[in-house]
Design a protein around this motif. Structure first.
Motif, mmCIF file in Angstrom:
data_model
loop_
_atom_site.group_PDB
_atom_site.id
_atom_site.type_symbol
_atom_site.label_atom_id
_atom_site.label_comp_id
_atom_site.label_asym_id
_atom_site.label_seq_id
_atom_site.Cartn_x
_atom_site.Cartn_y
_atom_site.Cartn_z
ATOM 1 N N MET A 85 -7.934 5.555 9.589
ATOM 2 C CA MET A 85 -7.949 5.293 8.153
ATOM 3 C C MET A 85 -7.550 6.544 7.377
ATOM 4 N N ARG A 86 -8.079 7.692 7.775
ATOM 5 C CA ARG A 86 -7.703 8.960 7.117
ATOM 6 C C ARG A 86 -6.216 9.232 7.269
ATOM 7 N N TYR A 87 -5.709 8.986 8.484
ATOM 8 C CA TYR A 87 -4.295 9.243 8.770
ATOM 9 C C TYR A 87 -3.389 8.421 7.855
ATOM 10 N N VAL A 88 -3.651 7.135 7.763
ATOM 11 C CA VAL A 88 -2.801 6.267 6.927
ATOM 12 C C VAL A 88 -3.009 6.569 5.454
ATOM 13 N N PHE A 89 -4.209 6.928 5.072
ATOM 14 C CA PHE A 89 -4.519 7.221 3.666
ATOM 15 C C PHE A 89 -3.829 8.493 3.194
ATOM 16 N N SER A 90 -3.813 9.537 4.039
ATOM 17 C CA SER A 90 -3.402 10.863 3.590
ATOM 18 C C SER A 90 -2.073 11.365 4.141
ATOM 19 N N GLU A 91 -1.686 10.918 5.343
ATOM 20 C CA GLU A 91 -0.544 11.542 6.015
ATOM 21 C C GLU A 91 0.697 10.666 6.115
ATOM 22 N N VAL A 92 0.541 9.394 5.897
ATOM 23 C CA VAL A 92 1.657 8.463 6.043
ATOM 24 C C VAL A 92 2.446 8.369 4.742
ATOM 25 N N PRO A 94 3.989 6.626 1.820
ATOM 26 C CA PRO A 94 3.617 5.329 1.240
ATOM 27 C C PRO A 94 4.834 4.467 0.920
ATOM 28 N N ASP A 95 5.530 4.042 1.965
ATOM 29 C CA ASP A 95 6.714 3.215 1.752
ATOM 30 C C ASP A 95 6.557 1.811 2.334
ATOM 31 N N GLY A 96 5.390 1.527 2.932
ATOM 32 C CA GLY A 96 5.141 0.201 3.481
ATOM 33 C C GLY A 96 5.519 0.042 4.934
ATOM 34 N N TYR A 97 6.118 1.067 5.530
ATOM 35 C CA TYR A 97 6.547 0.955 6.917
ATOM 36 C C TYR A 97 5.446 1.324 7.919
ATOM 37 N N THR A 98 4.361 1.927 7.446
ATOM 38 C CA THR A 98 3.193 2.192 8.299
ATOM 39 C C THR A 98 1.960 1.749 7.541
ATOM 40 N N ILE A 99 1.237 0.787 8.128
ATOM 41 C CA ILE A 99 0.018 0.275 7.515
ATOM 42 C C ILE A 99 -1.097 0.356 8.552
ATOM 43 N N VAL A 100 -2.301 0.006 8.158
ATOM 44 C CA VAL A 100 -3.436 0.101 9.074
ATOM 45 C C VAL A 100 -4.180 -1.227 9.106
ATOM 46 N N ALA A 101 -4.644 -1.609 10.298
ATOM 47 C CA ALA A 101 -5.463 -2.812 10.459
ATOM 48 C C ALA A 101 -6.817 -2.412 11.003
ATOM 49 N N SER A 102 -7.854 -2.972 10.424
ATOM 50 C CA SER A 102 -9.203 -2.652 10.869
ATOM 51 C C SER A 102 -10.158 -3.748 10.441
ATOM 52 N N ALA A 103 -11.443 -3.492 10.725
ATOM 53 C CA ALA A 103 -12.476 -4.472 10.405
ATOM 54 C C ALA A 103 -13.137 -4.137 9.073
ATOM 55 N N PHE A 104 -13.690 -5.132 8.453
ATOM 56 C CA PHE A 104 -14.481 -4.926 7.241
ATOM 57 C C PHE A 104 -15.799 -5.670 7.422
ATOM 58 N N GLU A 115 -19.361 12.103 4.155
ATOM 59 C CA GLU A 115 -18.642 12.831 3.117
ATOM 60 C C GLU A 115 -17.261 13.273 3.589
ATOM 61 N N GLU A 116 -17.135 13.529 4.904
ATOM 62 C CA GLU A 116 -15.860 14.010 5.431
ATOM 63 C C GLU A 116 -14.855 12.879 5.677
ATOM 64 N N THR A 117 -15.197 11.658 5.272
ATOM 65 C CA THR A 117 -14.324 10.511 5.514
ATOM 66 C C THR A 117 -12.938 10.728 4.918
ATOM 67 N N GLN A 118 -12.875 11.200 3.684
ATOM 68 C CA GLN A 118 -11.605 11.566 3.035
ATOM 69 C C GLN A 118 -10.654 10.390 2.842
ATOM 70 N N TYR A 119 -11.195 9.233 2.604
ATOM 71 C CA TYR A 119 -10.371 8.110 2.160
ATOM 72 C C TYR A 119 -11.225 7.234 1.253
ATOM 73 N N SER A 120 -10.584 6.429 0.457
ATOM 74 C CA SER A 120 -11.294 5.532 -0.464
ATOM 75 C C SER A 120 -10.737 4.130 -0.321
ATOM 76 N N MET A 121 -11.602 3.186 0.047
ATOM 77 C CA MET A 121 -11.141 1.815 0.201
ATOM 78 C C MET A 121 -10.643 1.249 -1.130
ATOM 79 N N LYS A 122 -11.177 1.749 -2.247
ATOM 80 C CA LYS A 122 -10.727 1.269 -3.557
ATOM 81 C C LYS A 122 -9.265 1.634 -3.804
ATOM 82 N N ASP A 123 -8.835 2.764 -3.226
ATOM 83 C CA ASP A 123 -7.479 3.247 -3.488
ATOM 84 C C ASP A 123 -6.447 2.743 -2.493
ATOM 85 N N PHE A 124 -6.888 2.254 -1.346
ATOM 86 C CA PHE A 124 -5.958 1.619 -0.428
ATOM 87 C C PHE A 124 -5.338 0.394 -1.095
ATOM 88 N N VAL A 125 -4.117 0.076 -0.722
ATOM 89 C CA VAL A 125 -3.470 -1.146 -1.197
ATOM 90 C C VAL A 125 -3.842 -2.275 -0.243
#
Length: 331
Positions: A85-92, A94-104, A115-125
């Motif tokens: 999640m951190r990788y896709v949030f911060s390092e990818v 943002p052109d739509g060619y790399t997305i992430v799939a996970s559980a909720f 605190e070290e999560t460094q991603y926000s689900m609110k800001d993900f598309v």
């Protein structure tokens, strides 16, 4: 006069050639601006054999058909899914060619707990989801002496049991563990594993007394006569497991654990690219071919649009925050 005529003929030939060239390459140039025009990669937050891995790889070929390009799945497990999640949030990009799939809601749990999560689900598309209604079950090995949940509970009064959870800390199984420890009062220690394969190996190898599993994954082991389900954290009995009682039936209220799987794109992904992905995901998740595959594979489907998926995340924020103290104690 003949010289001028020859020059005009040559100019006309050049103009005609240029027109033909533009006509030939025009569609290609236009295609270069369309999305997508190259493979789309889906990063999976958990390893091979996990419910995320199985359901997404089953979806990929059908999604590829709707997008018109190859869809490639890549496992990147670690830190209970937070690494990917951190990788896709911060390092990818943002052109739509790399997305992430996970559980909720486990991805949201990971964000709120660490605190070290460094991603926000609110800001993900939010792009949409495909798995839903995959409630958590309490499983034991087929050779286990525990035949009912009451057997398990009584045994825990004599010794501390070991319960295996899949996905590590910050996962949905941690919610299930918190409910069992604090709301049900079972005497056990929660041992988190990075993925379902490791969790199953621990249970079947005799290293855990019981395991916390999504229903879809447990069904495959039950069919193979390797596991037995004792109870399910669902609001009602599920048609896939009609003989398995709910925790509510057993007298334990308010311990329903929802579970689903969906996809997100990095923040700032262009809206038109996100719409293409979201539309294709919903169509693929609703496709009869995928439904047939899911039924055969024991995967429970409940497709959500991007808008519905986003609304669910906002609702989950409130619900998870209410039980954060319990989750911190389970760590």
């Amino acid at each position: 006069m003949s010289h001028r005529r020859g020059l005009l003929i040559r100019l006309a030939w050049v103009a005609g050639s240029l027109a033909m060239l533009l006509f030939a390459v025009g569609p290609a140039l236009a295609g270069a601006d369309t999305f997508p025009n190259r493979p789309v990669k889906i990063i999976l937050t958990h390893g091979p054999g996990s419910s995320i891995d199985v359901s997404t790889r089953g979806l990929a070929p059908i999604l590829s058909r709707y997008l018109g390009v190859p869809v490639v799945c890549e496992n990147m497990d670690g830190a209970g899914g937070r690494r990917a999640m951190r990788y896709v949030f911060s390092e990818v990009k943002p052109d739509g060619y790399t997305i992430v799939a996970s559980a909720f809601p486990s991805r949201l749990i990971g964000e709120l707990l660490y605190e070290e999560t460094q991603y926000s689900m609110k800001d993900f598309v939010h792009l949409g989801s495909w798995v839903g209604g995959d409630y958590r079950v309490i499983t034991v090995a087929a050779k286990s002496p525990f035949k009912t949940f009451q057997d398990l509970l009584e045994a825990s009064k004599k010794r501390k049991l070991i319960m295996a959870g899949g996905g590590g800390l910050g996962s949905t199984s941690q919610v299930q563990a918190a409910y069992l420890l604090h709301n049900v009062g079972i005497n056990a220690v929660h041992v988190p594993y990075e993925g379902a394969a490791e969790e199953a190996a621990a249970l079947l190898g005799g290293h855990a007394d019981f395991a916390l599993y999504p229903l879809s994954g447990a069904l495959r082991f039950v069919e193979a006569n390797q596991m037995r389900m004792l109870a399910i954290h669902a609001p009602k009995r599920m048609p896939q497991a009609p003989d398995v009682p709910t925790m509510d039936e057993l007298g334990y209220k308010g311990v329903v654990v929802p579970y689903g799987i969906g996809a997100w794109a990095p923040p700032n992904t262009p809206a038109d690219h996100a719409k293409v992905l979201a539309d294709a995901i919903y169509k693929a998740a609703s496709d009869p071919e995928y439904a047939a595959w899911a039924e055969k594979s024991g995967v429970l489907l409940e497709p959500l649009t991007a808008e519905e998926f986003h609304a669910m995340t906002m609702e989950d924020y409130k619900n998870i925050k209410a039980i954060l103290p319990l989750l911190r104690e389970v760590q």
